[in-house]
Design an enzyme around this catalytic site. Structure first.
Site, PDB file in Angstrom:
ATOM      1  N   GLY A 172       0.812  -1.212   0.000  1.00  9.65           N
ATOM      2  CA  GLY A 172       0.000   0.000   0.000  1.00  9.65           C
ATOM      3  C   GLY A 172       0.844   1.260   0.000  1.00  9.65           C
ATOM      4  O   GLY A 172       0.586   2.203  -0.750  1.00  9.65           O
ATOM      5  N   ASP A 173       1.872   1.284   0.849  1.00  5.15           N
ATOM      6  CA  ASP A 173       2.776   2.425   0.899  1.00  5.15           C
ATOM      7  C   ASP A 173       3.510   2.606  -0.433  1.00  5.15           C
ATOM      8  O   ASP A 173       3.673   3.726  -0.928  1.00  5.15           O
ATOM      9  CB  ASP A 173       3.812   2.233   2.011  1.00  5.15           C
ATOM     10  CG  ASP A 173       3.199   2.335   3.389  1.00  5.15           C
ATOM     11  OD1 ASP A 173       2.792   3.438   3.785  1.00  5.15           O
ATOM     12  OD2 ASP A 173       3.138   1.306   4.080  1.00  5.15           O
ATOM     13  N   SER A 174       3.969   1.498  -0.989  1.00  9.88           N
ATOM     14  CA  SER A 174       4.775   1.567  -2.208  1.00  9.88           C
ATOM     15  C   SER A 174       3.935   2.009  -3.407  1.00  9.88           C
ATOM     16  O   SER A 174       4.394   2.797  -4.243  1.00  9.88           O
ATOM     17  CB  SER A 174       5.434   0.220  -2.481  1.00  9.88           C
ATOM     18  OG  SER A 174       6.291  -0.138  -1.412  1.00  9.88           O
TER      19      SER A 174
END
Length: 414
Positions: A172-174
């Site tokens: 999700g962050d990436s």
């Protein structure tokens, strides 16, 4: 590894990173890999927490060597007005500012987008947060796990008879970081098309292109990856569910187990590919079944087709299965561990590992930089820096002398 001047497609672009952990730092990492001059602001009290995540060498994360490569580390106490002043000077000079604090934090420090834009109309700020800069949830903490859950990814990950699974990386962050990079590049293009970099003046003498804010919410970045989820529900009332290793509604595409206990992915979902696959596993009856000639005919018989493929895989080793299916021109692949990757001919032929060394001479391999540009490829100029390694250099660039720096360090500002 010498700290040479920036080169690459983003040479000359100045980036200020105000962030920690994954989303913001990964966004600026990609810019640094392609030549941008990235200054990362870290707290003097330990710096970015990712420095201590996962496997460590001499107290510093191996992940750090990748996540912060090519960046300059400036320690700065942003709760001190003098620290805020230094950050503001850097922000006004930057082409791109990347931040992933909760909405409102930068505004308290006089570093918000509107505050900077009032002085520099060309300000480009990438803001990464759990839920975006607006809406009822904007003030809530939102890590990647929450974004993956709310954005729909977790719901469809795993097997139908078990709770949803987490993918084994901070996806999700990436994904949010990649949206940030794309947004920054589009905003930079627009700025340059409308007047370019700010000339540092105000009023009638001000010359500047049009900057903008890129508002990236983690849950929305994940949501953007969810394919046909929305129209399928809106038109047909279909709620996509977990299907394990299979690709729902596209048959056959699944994970199977060979006789030697290895896992193999076989994607025979193209109509011509399906026929070649069935012939390769000696199921001529299925290959010549008119009902199975198209995907819409195969979907109702998914279980039958998967059972046939699994039965064949049970009679094969991973190597024999790969050989037979590759020869039949069927998309197939072993599920790789990092150990598999490090010795794989395709990875090696594509130079997907870079050999470097830590300051003490210890050798270390890093993943190579992607994407591969033919004329202006990215490069690793140095590994993740020591905490505050570039503090003095950056402050001197801003006009602070040795006495000023000594005072700032004594007072805990840097």
């Amino acid at each position: 590894m010498t700290k040479t001047a920036s080169s690459g497609p983003l040479a000359g672009i100045k980036v200020l990173e105000l962030g920690t952990l994954i989303a913001g730092p990964f966004c600026s990492r990609m810019l640094a890999e392609f030549g941008a001059d990235v200054i990362k602001i870290e707290s003097p009290d330990g710096g970015d927490p990712i420095r201590q995540w996962r496997v460590l060498k001499d107290g510093t994360s191996l992940w750090w060597s990748v996540q912060a490569r090519n960046k300059k580390s400036l320690t700065l106490n942003l709760k001190d007005p003098r620290g805020q002043q230094i950050a503001k000077k850097l922000a006004l000079e930057a082409d791109i500012i990347i931040e992933n604090y909760r909405p409102g934090v930068l505004e308290k420090w006089s570093l918000g987008y509107e505050q900077l834009k009032a002085e520099n109309p060309a300000t480009i700020m990438v803001r990464l947060s759990g839920f975006g800069q607006t809406g009822p949830l904007k003030d809530q903490p939102g890590f990647g796990a929450i974004g993956e859950s709310m954005g729909g990814m977790r719901y469809v990950s795993g097997f139908p008879d078990r709770p949803p699974l987490r993918i084994g990386i901070s996806i999700g962050d990436s994904v949010a970081a990649l949206h940030g990079v794309i947004g920054a590049m589009m905003a930079l293009r627009h700025r340059d098309a409308t007047g370019g970099r700010w000339n540092g003046k105000s009023g009638a003498e001000c010359v500047a292109g049009q900057g903008q804010m890129i508002d990236v919410a983690l849950y929305e970045a994940v949501f953007n990856m969810m394919e046909s989820l929305v129209p399928e529900y809106d038109y047909a009332g279909v709620v996509r569910e977990r299907t394990g290793g299979a690709l729902p509604g596209i048959v056959p595409s699944n994970t199977y187990t060979t006789g030697d206990g290895e896992n193999i992915v076989i994607a025979g979902n193209g109509d011509a590919i399906f026929k070649r696959l069935m012939l390769a596993i000696e199921r001529d009856d299925l290959a010549n079944d008119a009902q199975l000639a198209r995907n819409d005919g195969r979907v109702p018989r998914t279980a039958e087709i998967d059972a046939a493929i699994q039965a064949w895989c049970t009679t094969q080793t991973i190597e024999s299965a790969l050989l037979i299916l590759q020869k039949a021109d069927v998309p197939v692949g072993k599920i790789y561990s990092v150990q598999d990757m490090m010795s794989d001919p395709q990875f090696l032929a594509r130079n997907m590992f870079e050999q470097h060394a830590f300051a003490d001479g210890t050798p270390i391999k890093l993943p190579a930089i992607t994407p591969k540009l033919s004329e202006t490829p990215g490069a690793t100029k140095w590994l993740g820096p020591a905490l505050g390694e570039h503090t003095d250099d950056v402050l001197k660039m801003l006009g602070y002398d040795e006495a000023d720096i000594t005072e700032l360090r004594r007072d805990g500002v840097v």
